[in-house]
Design a protein around this motif. Structure first.
Motif, mmCIF file in Angstrom:
data_model
loop_
_atom_site.group_PDB
_atom_site.id
_atom_site.type_symbol
_atom_site.label_atom_id
_atom_site.label_comp_id
_atom_site.label_asym_id
_atom_site.label_seq_id
_atom_site.Cartn_x
_atom_site.Cartn_y
_atom_site.Cartn_z
ATOM 1 N N ARG A 1 -8.405 -3.130 9.023
ATOM 2 C CA ARG A 1 -8.352 -2.238 7.855
ATOM 3 C C ARG A 1 -6.980 -1.593 7.716
ATOM 4 N NH1 ARG A 1 -14.137 0.944 8.559
ATOM 5 N NH2 ARG A 1 -15.467 -0.678 7.652
ATOM 6 N N SER A 2 -6.428 -1.139 8.833
ATOM 7 C CA SER A 2 -5.136 -0.453 8.801
ATOM 8 C C SER A 2 -4.027 -1.383 8.309
ATOM 9 C CB SER A 2 -4.803 0.088 10.196
ATOM 10 O OG SER A 2 -3.542 0.710 10.209
ATOM 11 N N ILE B 1 -12.005 -4.204 13.827
ATOM 12 C CA ILE B 1 -12.240 -3.906 12.415
ATOM 13 C C ILE B 1 -11.310 -2.792 11.930
ATOM 14 C CG2 ILE B 1 -13.924 -3.020 10.760
ATOM 15 C CD1 ILE B 1 -16.101 -4.413 12.417
ATOM 16 N N GLY B 2 -11.162 -1.738 12.746
ATOM 17 C CA GLY B 2 -10.282 -0.630 12.368
ATOM 18 C C GLY B 2 -8.834 -1.068 12.222
ATOM 19 N N GLY C 1 -4.420 -4.347 6.766
ATOM 20 C CA GLY C 1 -4.757 -4.832 5.427
ATOM 21 C C GLY C 1 -4.442 -3.818 4.354
ATOM 22 N N ARG C 2 -4.685 -2.544 4.646
ATOM 23 C CA ARG C 2 -4.381 -1.478 3.685
ATOM 24 C C ARG C 2 -2.872 -1.437 3.410
ATOM 25 N NH1 ARG C 2 -6.059 2.682 6.543
ATOM 26 N NH2 ARG C 2 -8.242 2.367 5.955
#
Length: 332
Positions: A242-243, A238-239, A245-246
């Protein structure tokens, strides 16, 4: 962002956001490390790309060496489980290839079609890495469930333990190297690949724990540990999602914006910074800002702009481009 900034900055430490503490914080730092380290970053784009490719080459050969050692153990033990793990590690080692291609693509000069260059290829490679890690979790879970439903005794447990230790050592060495270089050059994809190697290393360590459990008389230890690792991979993924995707959505770490803002605001002649933008393109930063300047002439304004750019690059060494829009202060 408001026209006049009233918030305070603390730029001495370089990070003003909160992270988990305690054991959760330890796990966070282990599997969700920062993708930048401005205190030790590389200011030359070509040098950064070259170092990234070097990290991928070295780590690829280390992982291939680890795979060969495991294959030798498989030959001695005849373990089908170890053979599957060896093939898995070999396929994971190959995730370095698309990222390698992305770094090489990123060196190409911008064109009229790709006016910002090809740095985004790096983030696309990061998506591929995420897909491989997710597939690894699914395969590990499937194998674990199958072993729970159809248990079978493990043979040559000593060899299984040796292969697991070899897999952990090789993957962890690669993880440390990739994450360190990824942070230095600001590459979220390279950090993600390092986290991927770390996950694989702990998966190999879990094989050791499962084998020890079997030796202690608990035959279901191996598939149970496999299920726990599969769940952990999903949570830790998940982390990384997020990284990456950001980055694809032009998200940026707030402390980098604060650092750029502070660098411009402290430039003599800058009265205010009404607007500031910053984004990653691959492992390099590009930004723009609107400045209210106390200038009496065009040459004075140009001098202030040049000083602001110099300050910005001093605070953000991997900043490649900074477009500045100048407006006179109200009293001019």
């Amino acid at each position: 962002m408001s026209a006049v900034h009233t918030h305070h900055h603390d730029h001495g430490h370089g990070h003003d956001h909160d992270h988990p503490t305690g054991f959760r914080g330890f796990l966070y730092g282990l599997f969700v490390p920062h993708s930048h380290d401005a205190a030790d970053s590389i200011d030359d784009a070509l040098e950064a790309s070259t170092e990234g490719v070097r990290a991928l080459k070295i780590s690829l050969f280390v992982l291939l060496g680890t795979t060969i050692l495991q294959a030798i153990v498989v030959a001695f033990s005849g373990s089908v489980a170890l053979l599957a793990d060896t093939v898995h590690n070999f396929s994971d080692a190959l995730t370095a290839v698309p990222l390698w291609v992305a770094f090489v693509l990123g060196r190409r000069v911008a064109s009229r079609r790709y006016t910002y260059g090809y740095g985004r290829a790096e983030d696309l490679a990061g998506l591929f890495i995420i897909a491989v890690v997710a597939l690894s979790a699914v395969v590990a879970a499937w194998q674990s469930v199958d072993r729970l439903i159809h248990p079978h005794p493990l043979a040559n447990l000593g060899w299984v333990i040796v292969a697991g230790v070899i897999g952990f050592a090789g993957n962890e060495a690669v993880a440390i190297y990739r994450i360190r270089v990824g942070r230095r050059i600001g590459s979220a994809a390279l950090v993600a690949d390092g986290v991927h190697a770390r996950i694989d290393g702990f998966t190999s360590l879990a094989v050791v724990l499962g084998a020890v459990g079997v030796l202690l008389g608990f035959p279901l230890a191996d598939p149970i540990v496999g299920l726990v690792i599969s769940a952990a991979i999903v949570l830790l993924l998940i982390g990384t999602v997020r990284s990456i995707g950001r980055r694809l959505l032009d998200g940026i770490e707030p402390e980098l914006v604060d650092r750029l803002e502070h660098a411009i605001e402290e430039t003599p002649g800058v009265a205010a910074v009404p607007r500031i933008q910053l984004r990653w393109i691959g492992h390099r930063l590009h930004g723009s800002a609107q400045l209210i300047v106390d200038a009496t002439s065009l040459s004075d304004a140009q001098r202030i702009a040049a000083a602001a750019r110099a300050n910005a690059r001093a605070h953000l060494p991997n900043l490649d481009g900074l477009q500045l829009e100048l407006a006179p202060a109200p009293n001019h």
